[in-house]
Design a protein around this motif. Sequence first.
Motif, PDB file in Angstrom:
ATOM      1  N   LEU B 327       0.885  -1.161   0.000  1.00  0.00           N
ATOM      2  CA  LEU B 327       0.000   0.000   0.000  1.00  0.00           C
ATOM      3  C   LEU B 327       0.928   1.218   0.000  1.00  0.00           C
ATOM      4  CD1 LEU B 327      -3.224   0.337   2.077  1.00  0.00           C
ATOM      5  CD2 LEU B 327      -1.723   2.287   1.801  1.00  0.00           C
ATOM      6  N   HIS B 331       0.513   6.966  -2.547  1.00  0.00           N
ATOM      7  CA  HIS B 331      -0.872   6.976  -3.036  1.00  0.00           C
ATOM      8  C   HIS B 331      -1.847   7.481  -1.975  1.00  0.00           C
ATOM      9  CE1 HIS B 331      -0.581   3.954  -6.630  1.00  0.00           C
ATOM     10  NE2 HIS B 331       0.385   4.843  -6.650  1.00  0.00           N
ATOM     11  N   PHE B 332      -1.402   7.530  -0.736  1.00  0.00           N
ATOM     12  CA  PHE B 332      -2.342   7.813   0.357  1.00  0.00           C
ATOM     13  C   PHE B 332      -1.800   8.899   1.279  1.00  0.00           C
ATOM     14  CE2 PHE B 332      -3.195   3.588  -1.238  1.00  0.00           C
ATOM     15  CZ  PHE B 332      -4.563   3.626  -1.429  1.00  0.00           C
ATOM     16  N   ASP B 334      -2.454  12.558   1.223  1.00  0.00           N
ATOM     17  CA  ASP B 334      -3.281  13.662   1.711  1.00  0.00           C
ATOM     18  C   ASP B 334      -4.301  13.154   2.742  1.00  0.00           C
ATOM     19  OD1 ASP B 334      -6.146  13.411   0.381  1.00  0.00           O
ATOM     20  OD2 ASP B 334      -4.669  12.834  -1.127  1.00  0.00           O
ATOM     21  N   ALA B 337      -7.105  10.766   1.547  1.00  0.00           N
ATOM     22  CA  ALA B 337      -6.551   9.467   1.179  1.00  0.00           C
ATOM     23  C   ALA B 337      -6.078   8.708   2.415  1.00  0.00           C
ATOM     24  CB  ALA B 337      -5.400   9.644   0.190  1.00  0.00           C
ATOM     25  N   ARG B 340      -8.892   6.977   3.881  1.00  0.00           N
ATOM     26  CA  ARG B 340      -9.227   5.786   3.116  1.00  0.00           C
ATOM     27  C   ARG B 340      -8.252   4.653   3.411  1.00  0.00           C
ATOM     28  NH1 ARG B 340     -12.198   4.675  -1.522  1.00  0.00           N
ATOM     29  NH2 ARG B 340     -13.385   6.457  -0.788  1.00  0.00           N
ATOM     30  N   MET B 344      -8.988   0.800   4.418  1.00  0.00           N
ATOM     31  CA  MET B 344      -8.400  -0.362   3.746  1.00  0.00           C
ATOM     32  C   MET B 344      -7.670  -1.265   4.737  1.00  0.00           C
ATOM     33  SD  MET B 344      -7.137   1.641   0.340  1.00  0.00           S
ATOM     34  CE  MET B 344      -6.364   0.223  -0.423  1.00  0.00           C
ATOM     35  N   TYR B 348      -8.518  -5.137   5.339  1.00  0.00           N
ATOM     36  CA  TYR B 348      -7.474  -6.171   5.267  1.00  0.00           C
ATOM     37  C   TYR B 348      -7.564  -7.084   6.493  1.00  0.00           C
ATOM     38  CZ  TYR B 348      -2.691  -7.966   4.405  1.00  0.00           C
ATOM     39  OH  TYR B 348      -1.602  -8.756   4.158  1.00  0.00           O
TER      40      TYR B 348
END
Lengths: 433, 433
Positions: B327, B331-332, B334, B337, B340, B344, B348
């Motif tokens: 992960l 990509h995560f 900000d 994110a 989110r 996730m 998981y």
Amino acid sequence: MLDNPNSDYRILTLADLPAYLAGLPDIAAMLGGGTADWRCEDVADGNLNSVFLVDGPAGGLCVKQALPYVRVAGESWPMDVRRAFFEVSYARRMAPFVGSLAPAIHHFDAAQFIIVMEKLAPHIILRSALIAGAHHPRVPVDVADYIAAASFHTSDLAAPFETKAADQALFAGNIGLQRISVDLVFTDPYVIHERNRVTVPLAGWAAAFRADIDLKEAVTRARLAYLTHAQSLLHGDLHSGSIMVTATETRVIDGEFALIGPSGFDIGNFIAHYVMAWFAKPFHGSGPAETARFRDLLAADILVFWQRFEAQFLAHWRGFAGAADGLPASHFADPVAAARAETMRRSYVADLFRDAVMFMACKIIRRVLGFAQIADFLVIPDEVVRAQAQAAALAFARSVLLHPARYGDIAAVVAAMPRFEGAGLDPAPTRLL
Amino acid sequence: MLDNPNSDYRILTLADLPAYLAGLPDIAAMLGGGTADWRCEDVADGNLNSVFLVDGPAGGLCVKQALPYVRVAGESWPMDVRRAFFEVSYARRMAPFVGSLAPAIHHFDAAQFIIVMEKLAPHIILRSALIAGAHHPRVPVDVADYIAAASFHTSDLAAPFETKAADQALFAGNIGLQRISVDLVFTDPYVIHERNRVTVPLAGWAAAFRADIDLKEAVTRARLAYLTHAQSLLHGDLHSGSIMVTATETRVIDGEFALIGPSGFDIGNFIAHYVMAWFAKPFHGSGPAETARFRDLLAADILVFWQRFEAQFLAHWRGFAGAADGLPASHFADPVAAARAETMRRSYVADLFRDAVMFMACKIIRRVLGFAQIADFLVIPDEVVRAQAQAAALAFARSVLLHPARYGDIAAVVAAMPRFEGAGLDPAPTRLL
């Protein structure tokens, strides 16, 4: 198993090639005559390696050497030459299952990381054929047969688990090229990265994808599936640039990205490049009628490919009578249980389809927003026109990742493509398509 | 990496042990004195290996040798001695993550496949404590910490994928013991097999399980997850016989089944043995009040274990600031994110729970209908009484596999156990429990 790649390795030049081949008696005999009789040509057009074609009085050969860097990027991007070892290992593992759908390997030089293999002539790269509008109806059938055989026979469905464990032990070493896939397919397209080569008019799409948390969540699922779902031995880069064709023959080449991974990855990669060819077609210079005709053929190819894959994969499984650990025959022996086994086979294939569609979308996005752009789009000279073709493909891929339930069978995938044609350069309006 | 196991290998006897240890100066120094001062004892009580304890004036040690066959079955069942290499490799890989929750390894003899390690005294095997009704409240917390650290830090969530690839390359060689797990856990209990040691009064249950196609379908899913979900480095045999305890210390031992596999496997295995202890408790000789009290403690232990695992796994993940591919932080980044990413992470862990419950059920079944029976049940002298205790565990496990939606959280799992107590020797009436 592997020589030290730093020991004797040197880059083979066109000038050195004849002397090198003359030192390999079996190979020299295949060419016939002597070095003075051999015509050598540098034909490298992939991203990674040196490739030479050699013709002699008795026959032709292809010579491929792994370079210690990414050829198209130069020495600033080093790359482990041992990938040639994995390419040969993959080819040898595939040979009994795929036969003439892959080129014959004649020699592997484990010190120089040089592969001498069957020269494919008059074969052309499938991508070139797709761009030229030359339809090859055997290809989807042949590639379906290739992937069906590979993904069944190297899985736990077709062998005691020890077989895949041995593949796993070997191909887990192929980390150099896996690093490329992890970065270029699953990571870079969703961030600002110097390697990304985004067409300027697509800046809005690139920004929208970087900010799309739903999309990045879906991509994370795909990345984790790629990293953790050890289902079968994959080619790992099975797109239209890794397939050579004539009207009667199909050859899958370049297995250097081989890994144990989710079987849907190769399937989705192949479909992705037909989808992109479909979105690019109107801008390849043919008239509207020819565009429509060829697009219909591409759409039919996608349907044929999946249907053939599904039928062949199931046929391999139903016909399998050996020992395997995935679904032990001893648990499903009586007629009622055998009927249930068939249900489970279909469920397994349905899972492969879902994975394939997910990976298809990831593969489209990386070819538009990432480093390794494809000629299907690059041959479109006008940047804005090219970006519009690419935006349509992006809009389609985004929809597939955000709404997988809408793409429950291959007909739904194909039928949806035209809806995204007018997506345009503003990513917002098609947000919910 | 591995010596030829056939070269110098010989079985170490109690008589040979002092001379062998005297030849290892560092080890001899840990014992102190000379061979005449050492007290040696054969304490093998597992299924596979020789185990000796040695005490000298300066300290004690444990000496474990892998035998070329399954100890409890004899020479007719050969077993690769290289499992000791994998046990040591696993222990070394775990050490930075689990600290004193595993014994210290002092020496590995790669020719004799002998491990010299910390002697655990006055630790006792957790299974013995459970049978004796001695509650150890630290154990579920410590084991949760162990599995949380191991399953996070060896996954793609905590490292570049190359780290897991190296583990995969190594542990893919540990096929001897994987063959045991595949056969004994996932295959044999559902067929007639000479290795199965089913209590006679359970013949009806065994026959019902062999004929239960829904159950065998669920087990096939579990088996495929075990074979293909390469999530993290597992202990592979983490039950109450692989844990040694005192009131203040917990040690996880015997990592010779180590593999890259689904993280839920170790979790489910640990829970399974608390569940079986719970079902066996009324027949261990304590009165009703003590039985009720101890069962409440066991049920609480299961809840504590899972809650602690979940909290610790999430804490490792939330606090992780290194590079990882599972992960990607890029990509995560900000705030939206990042929120989110938390969703996730919880998703998981929910997947780990579903897997754990599935594997828990498989582990219960294999301990009742398969080869490796457990003392929790075997100490019950009356065969019919024992079978009734086992039948209740079987009924519970079957329900879990057939109706996973009913077991959506750990409280539901624990709350369901009493419903199966009266299952009885006829498998039919509880079919839909």
